[in-house]
Design a protein around this motif. Structure first.
Motif, PDB file in Angstrom:
ATOM      1  N   TYR A  64     -98.279  72.378 -40.048  1.00 23.23           N
ATOM      2  CA  TYR A  64     -98.139  71.614 -39.012  1.00 23.23           C
ATOM      3  C   TYR A  64     -97.644  69.300 -39.481  1.00 23.23           C
ATOM      4  O   TYR A  64     -97.325  68.529 -39.461  1.00 23.23           O
ATOM      5  N   GLN A  65     -97.386  70.026 -40.926  1.00 23.50           N
ATOM      6  CA  GLN A  65     -96.972  69.222 -41.439  1.00 23.50           C
ATOM      7  C   GLN A  65     -95.686  69.078 -41.960  1.00 23.50           C
ATOM      8  O   GLN A  65     -94.036  68.462 -42.454  1.00 23.50           O
ATOM      9  N   PHE A  66     -94.855  69.737 -40.927  1.00 26.08           N
ATOM     10  CA  PHE A  66     -92.767  69.577 -40.966  1.00 26.08           C
ATOM     11  C   PHE A  66     -92.862  70.460 -39.260  1.00 26.08           C
ATOM     12  O   PHE A  66     -93.586  70.841 -38.841  1.00 26.08           O
ATOM     13  N   GLU A  67     -92.033  69.220 -39.467  1.00 29.71           N
ATOM     14  CA  GLU A  67     -91.257  68.957 -37.605  1.00 29.71           C
ATOM     15  C   GLU A  67     -90.289  70.675 -37.385  1.00 29.71           C
ATOM     16  O   GLU A  67     -90.996  71.105 -36.594  1.00 29.71           O
ATOM     17  N   TYR A  68     -90.127  72.014 -38.483  1.00 32.20           N
ATOM     18  CA  TYR A  68     -89.390  72.358 -37.933  1.00 32.20           C
ATOM     19  C   TYR A  68     -89.652  73.460 -39.252  1.00 32.20           C
ATOM     20  O   TYR A  68     -89.808  73.017 -40.203  1.00 32.20           O
ATOM     21  N   VAL A  69     -90.452  74.252 -38.361  1.00 33.05           N
ATOM     22  CA  VAL A  69     -90.734  75.749 -39.280  1.00 33.05           C
ATOM     23  C   VAL A  69     -90.083  76.980 -38.525  1.00 33.05           C
ATOM     24  O   VAL A  69     -90.473  77.343 -37.723  1.00 33.05           O
ATOM     25  N   MET A  70     -89.255  77.937 -39.946  1.00 29.91           N
ATOM     26  CA  MET A  70     -89.193  79.286 -39.361  1.00 29.91           C
ATOM     27  C   MET A  70     -89.525  80.240 -40.079  1.00 29.91           C
ATOM     28  O   MET A  70     -89.502  80.048 -41.637  1.00 29.91           O
ATOM     29  N   TRP A  71     -89.870  81.501 -39.336  1.00 25.00           N
ATOM     30  CA  TRP A  71     -90.016  82.990 -40.459  1.00 25.00           C
ATOM     31  C   TRP A  71     -89.381  83.833 -40.105  1.00 25.00           C
ATOM     32  O   TRP A  71     -89.297  83.963 -38.809  1.00 25.00           O
ATOM     33  N   ARG A  72     -88.244  84.366 -40.693  1.00 23.13           N
ATOM     34  CA  ARG A  72     -87.211  85.139 -40.890  1.00 23.13           C
ATOM     35  C   ARG A  72     -87.241  86.633 -41.845  1.00 23.13           C
ATOM     36  O   ARG A  72     -87.750  85.966 -43.155  1.00 23.13           O
TER      37      ARG A  72
END
Length: 449
Positions: A191-199
């Motif tokens: 919740y400290q990031f607008e975008y979170v992605m895991w690849r």
């Protein structure tokens, strides 16, 4: 955290979980709870039944419990959120203020009505809006049992949230729990990031394919300009991007961190992430990291290496696997270096054969079931000829100093030193008091080859 910030925080969690903001009654329940009102008082003020308030409250506490990984109820919600703020996000207040720079949702929040308002007129919008979170975690593994990694979690949080690292790495021998640790980390800081992605890079996408895939999430936002270079999005938004299984990008039969043919463009990609100014963070996970990153020794790229679990937490694994407690557990844990996957594999083997730990430890040699051999073979199959020679010597000799290794290895000293450095970077070799060693598990595996 004041009431406004707490409502804002809860709204972000609910929106990320359900795709909807807090509705009037949910907000009234949380507001009333913080102000120490009973469900009966909240229901009276909101002009609805007490049973409705209880139902909405129960659903809200469940959502918060699942997201914050704590058992939350009416009596402890305020203290739990306050404690979560202190222990997980020391700069939460600054982030709440900074959040206004993010893109916001088109859907507005609706405040709860005052006691004298008409229940039929609850569509008055609140100009305050919450950020539009974009968390693509479709490839993140499910977090099962998590064994205490408090110091490791705090170190990663410090680098990411406080020191604002743009690129950092997490390495460790296969099975040590790297992915599980970062899965837990993401749950606590997303919740400290607008975008979170895991690849996962197991499928070995080219750098062009990876950048295109990451950019797709940004272009789904109608407010975004399409077809910008990825770095532009990273500069505009606060993003957290996890790249797991990075070792799949490297060549077999070469020293650690050497890119496969056709994947050399990752070198300039990571250099751009490291050197250009932006407000995002890339975390690389694997058995090894790119050679050009491994050789950087300053704080520009924080590097973390994960080791085995403490005995008390390793015991939890054996208990969960179904082994009966024995005095010999400590020896078993030490033999397998507190490696979660190794311990689970051996424990399952012991159970399937109806053995006891004491039976396994009667022989001088370690128990290496085929399932564990298959696990160990994965990183060992990537070694160069020089590395294979060096690790074979370490597997059959004791108290190997550099001088002894130079004397017994049949290769030029420069090749031996390069191979030794590469094995250390792969987390397969450690140095203790001028002696180079490998784990007893690897040693036994090499003897049985």
């Amino acid at each position: 955290m004041n009431l406004k910030e707490m409502l804002h925080f809860a709204d972000r969690i609910v929106f990320d979980r359900t795709g909807k903001h807090l509705n009037d009654l949910q907000e009234a329940v949380l507001r009333g709870t913080v102000q120490r009102e009973t469900y009966k008082e909240i229901a009276k003020n909101f002009d609805c039944s007490e049973s409705s308030v209880r139902k909405v409250g129960s659903e809200l506490w469940q959502i918060l419990s699942e997201e914050l990984d704590e058992d939350i109820n009416k009596s402890n919600v305020q203290s739990t959120i306050q404690r979560w703020q202190i222990s997980h996000v020391t700069n939460f207040a600054q982030d709440v203020v900074a959040i206004s720079s993010f893109n916001t949702c088109e859907e507005s929040r609706h405040p709860p009505n005052t006691p004298n308002s008409n229940p039929q007129n609850r569509e008055t919008s609140n100009p305050e809006q919450t950020p539009n979170f974009h968390h693509d975690l479709s490839e993140i593994p499910k977090l099962g049992s998590f064994y205490d990694r408090t110091s490791e979690l705090e170190s990663l949080k410090t680098s990411i949230l406080i020191e604002k690292a743009q690129l950092l790495t997490l390495t460790g021998i296969i099975g040590i729990g790297k992915t599980a640790l970062v899965t837990k980390l993401v749950a606590e800081i997303k919740y400290q990031f607008e975008y979170v992605m895991w690849r996962s890079l197991e499928t070995c996408p080219t750098v062009t394919e990876l950048q295109s895939n990451l950019s797709e999430l940004f272009t789904q936002d109608a407010n975004e300009i399409s077809h910008l270079p990825l770095i532009k999005y990273l500069q505009k938004h606060r993003c957290l991007i996890i790249l797991d299984d990075i070792h799949h990008l490297f060549s077999r039969g070469e020293l650690a961190g050497q890119y496969k043919p056709g994947y050399e463009d990752y070198r300039s990609f990571f250099k751009q992430i490291r050197d250009l100014s932006h407000q995002s963070c890339f975390l690389l996970i694997g058995w090894e990291v790119p050679r050009d990153i491994a050789k950087i020794k300053n704080k520009q790229i924080p590097k973390f290496t994960l080791t085995g679990l403490d005995s008390s937490f390793a015991r939890q694994i054996l208990q969960e696997q179904g082994l009966e407690p024995e005095e010999n557990w400590e020896s078993l844990i030490n033999h397998y270096q507190g490696n979660p996957l190794w311990l689970k594999t051996v424990a399952n083997f012991i159970l399937e054969l109806g053995l006891a730990v004491a039976d396994v430890l009667q022989n001088q040699s370690l128990l290496l079931p085929q399932d564990l051999k298959d696990i160990l073979q994965q990183p060992l199959s990537s070694l160069s000829e020089a590395e294979t020679e060096v690790i074979s010597r370490l597997g059959t000799e004791d108290d190997v100093t550099l001088a002894k290794l130079l004397a017994i290895a049949q290769m030029p000293s420069s090749d031996l030193l390069d191979a030794l450095q590469s094995l250390c970077r792969r987390c397969l070799v450690d140095k203790t008091d001028k002696v180079y060693v490998i784990s007893s598990v690897l040693k036994q595996y090499i003897k049985e080859l």
